[in-house]
Design a protein around this motif. Sequence first.
Motif, short mmCIF file in Angstrom:
data_model
loop_
_atom_site.label_atom_id
_atom_site.label_comp_id
_atom_site.label_asym_id
_atom_site.label_seq_id
_atom_site.Cartn_x
_atom_site.Cartn_y
_atom_site.Cartn_z
N HIS A 113 34.15 0.73 -46.68
CA HIS A 113 32.72 0.44 -46.79
C HIS A 113 32.48 -1.07 -46.67
CE1 HIS A 113 32.28 4.33 -49.43
NE2 HIS A 113 33.03 4.51 -48.36
N ARG A 114 32.73 -1.60 -45.50
CA ARG A 114 32.56 -3.04 -45.32
C ARG A 114 32.44 -3.36 -43.84
NH1 ARG A 114 38.04 -2.18 -46.10
NH2 ARG A 114 39.37 -3.04 -44.44
N THR A 115 31.85 -4.51 -43.56
CA THR A 115 31.84 -4.98 -42.18
C THR A 115 32.85 -6.12 -41.99
OG1 THR A 115 30.02 -6.48 -42.67
CG2 THR A 115 29.43 -4.34 -41.77
N GLU A 116 33.23 -6.78 -43.10
CA GLU A 116 34.20 -7.88 -42.98
C GLU A 116 35.61 -7.31 -42.84
OE1 GLU A 116 34.02 -10.54 -46.35
OE2 GLU A 116 31.91 -10.96 -46.02
N GLU A 117 36.34 -7.81 -41.87
CA GLU A 117 37.75 -7.42 -41.68
C GLU A 117 37.96 -5.91 -41.83
OE1 GLU A 117 40.79 -10.02 -42.51
OE2 GLU A 117 39.50 -11.72 -42.93
N ARG A 163 35.99 -3.01 -35.96
CA ARG A 163 36.38 -3.88 -34.85
C ARG A 163 36.77 -3.06 -33.61
NH1 ARG A 163 41.46 -8.12 -34.71
NH2 ARG A 163 40.34 -9.69 -33.58
N TYR A 164 37.57 -2.03 -33.86
CA TYR A 164 38.00 -1.15 -32.77
C TYR A 164 36.78 -0.51 -32.11
CZ TYR A 164 40.57 2.67 -30.49
OH TYR A 164 41.09 3.55 -29.58
N ALA A 165 35.82 -0.05 -32.94
CA ALA A 165 34.63 0.62 -32.41
C ALA A 165 33.79 -0.34 -31.56
CB ALA A 165 33.80 1.18 -33.56
N VAL A 166 33.64 -1.59 -32.02
CA VAL A 166 32.88 -2.58 -31.26
C VAL A 166 33.56 -2.81 -29.90
CG1 VAL A 166 32.26 -5.04 -31.14
CG2 VAL A 166 31.84 -3.75 -33.24
N GLU A 167 34.87 -2.96 -29.92
CA GLU A 167 35.58 -3.24 -28.66
C GLU A 167 35.52 -2.06 -27.71
OE1 GLU A 167 39.50 -4.86 -29.40
OE2 GLU A 167 38.70 -6.38 -30.77
N SER A 225 22.34 -7.09 -39.01
CA SER A 225 22.47 -8.46 -38.48
C SER A 225 23.42 -8.50 -37.27
CB SER A 225 22.94 -9.43 -39.57
OG SER A 225 24.30 -9.21 -39.83
N LEU A 226 24.28 -7.50 -37.16
CA LEU A 226 25.18 -7.44 -35.99
C LEU A 226 24.54 -6.65 -34.84
CD1 LEU A 226 28.56 -6.60 -37.83
CD2 LEU A 226 28.02 -8.75 -36.67
N GLY A 227 23.34 -6.13 -35.07
CA GLY A 227 22.67 -5.34 -34.02
C GLY A 227 23.19 -3.91 -33.94
N ILE A 228 23.65 -3.39 -35.08
CA ILE A 228 24.23 -2.03 -35.09
C ILE A 228 23.38 -1.11 -35.96
CG2 ILE A 228 26.26 -0.64 -35.69
CD1 ILE A 228 27.94 -3.21 -35.31
N ARG A 229 22.97 0.02 -35.40
CA ARG A 229 22.18 0.99 -36.16
C ARG A 229 23.08 1.72 -37.16
NH1 ARG A 229 17.24 2.45 -37.17
NH2 ARG A 229 16.65 4.64 -37.26
N PHE A 230 22.60 1.77 -38.43
CA PHE A 230 23.37 2.41 -39.50
C PHE A 230 22.64 3.69 -39.91
CE2 PHE A 230 24.80 2.20 -44.19
CZ PHE A 230 25.95 2.92 -43.92
N PHE A 235 40.48 -11.66 -39.28
CA PHE A 235 39.69 -11.68 -38.05
C PHE A 235 38.21 -11.51 -38.39
CE2 PHE A 235 38.56 -7.24 -38.09
CZ PHE A 235 39.62 -6.60 -38.70
N ASN A 236 37.37 -11.86 -37.44
CA ASN A 236 35.92 -11.65 -37.59
C ASN A 236 35.48 -10.61 -36.58
OD1 ASN A 236 35.29 -13.52 -39.59
ND2 ASN A 236 35.47 -15.18 -38.09
N THR A 237 34.54 -9.76 -36.98
CA THR A 237 33.97 -8.82 -36.02
C THR A 237 32.64 -9.39 -35.54
OG1 THR A 237 34.99 -6.98 -37.17
CG2 THR A 237 33.20 -6.44 -35.66
N GLY A 238 32.55 -9.63 -34.23
CA GLY A 238 31.30 -10.15 -33.68
C GLY A 238 30.35 -9.01 -33.35
#
Length: 452
Positions: free
Chosen positions: A32-36, A41-45, A88-93, A179-182
């Motif tokens: 339950h986090r967006t940091e690391e 990260r895998y899903a964004v890529e 803030s990352l532009g991702i619908r939750f 790592f950071n997830t952009g």
Amino acid sequence: MITSVEPERVRVLNDATVRTRDYVLYWMQSSHRTEENPALRYAVERGDQAHLPLVVYFGLWQTYPEANLRHFRFMLEGLAEVARSLESLGIRFILRIEPPDKGVLDLATNAALLIVDRGYLRQQQLLYRHVAERCPCSLVQVEGNVVVPVEAASQKEEYSAATFRRKVTYHVDRFLHPFNTGSPERSSLGLDLPTLAGETTDALLSQLTIDRSVLPSALYKGGTAEANRRYEQFLDNRLGGYADNRNDPGGDGGSDMSPYLHFGQVSPVTLAVLAQEQGGNGTPAFLEQLIVRRELAVNFVRYNGNYDSFSSLPTWAQKTLALHHADPREYGYSLNELEHAATHDPYWNAAQKEMMKTGKMQGYMRMYWGKKVLEWSKTPEDAYPAALYLNNKYEIDGRDPNGYAGVAWCFGKHDHPWGERPIFGMVRYMNAKGLTRKFEMDQYLENVRQGR
Ligand SMILES: Cc1cc2nc3c(=O)[nH]c(=O)nc-3n(C[C@H](O)[C@H](O)[C@H](O)COP(=O)(O)OP(=O)(O)OC[C@H]3O[C@@H](n4cnc5c(N)ncnc54)[C@H](O)[C@@H]3O)c2cc1C
């Protein structure tokens, strides 16, 4: 597909293919986090590679085994932060009150690819299997709540920390990369998918039909920001003395990270990297707990299908406890008496009250507490479920591999035989004299009285 996530963290759970559809879907289940968060990260890529937006889904499962108001509030406090951070990352939750397998399968109808993170308990395995069997698109699992992926560390159930330590530490450096997830290339904020994500924690809680018998903790607030704030204080003030102070029930030696780790609100990689950067005398002892002991517990739950029962114990422990089954007990308490902290022992009662009030019992006291449940119950077979029931009901970090391994340890798991004695046989024993000899126990009693 090549991504920057270590391949050992990734496994495909079904035979379906990646399709041409509307979005990539990440089912947030245990991280339950967006940091690391390696799954995020895998899903964004993967979304960027397919030029598709990414949607994140969380299903609020009201009948999650043994979950009550205390757990739900802590979890929802964390998810409120996840909602803000994803926006803030532009991702619908998409947050919905429904069984998560049903919700995720509905959303998967229009998904090109489904990604899920990884928990280890039986109920989580059943969920993943159920979804894998029905998912119309490829389902990929990304393991992000351990430093070393469980199968990479060991292919079998380990006997003890001594056998596991060498195996897991061999891999540690390879996995300790912050790592950071952009933001994804394409925003999904405009997608018209109903969600409760904008509602307050109180509003969400009021809609849930759940066990409300255990009040939320006044001491521990959920969420990554709170975890980070607490961890900073630990690094600044307590990590240096951790090796000497962590056991003292009256002190303040621990990191208090277990509730945050349990809900995946903080990454063990982040914690380990920061502790390593800080260095100093306490760091090796801290990493021993955070990596070796914690991931030994994951190994136990992963490879021992009976992890929540007496039969998970090693044969020597089952045999020796059976031999002493009928030994007379000087003190005997029912589950009800234990739950109400109504024993003759002020230290045990304080530990039980600490857990009931704050949602987190001090670490050394957990060992003493569990040993006494064994000693004062009618039989070891009665004691085992009683300890698990109380632990899982009141600890915010309960229902965790650490809790199952911790209770099992009190009955001989991950330990070796000691000298024979009544009731315990060759299982390690603990007594109140040991507490007062080693620690300032009046301070512990005072802390519990004050609700600290
Ligand atoms: C009977 C019993 C029940 C327990 N129940 C739980 C539980 O439900 N949930 C839970 O997370 N832990 C449980 N533990 C393990 C341990 O007591 C807690 O993880 C620890 O006290 C948490 O406090 P902390 O975060 O300040 O730990 P710290 O001392 O700061 O340690 C850092 C991290 O290392 C890990 N860790 C520390 N000690 C252990 C240990 N003995 N075994 C495995 N990992 C460890 C935890 O993730 C912890 O957050 C139990 C132990 C026993 C003996």
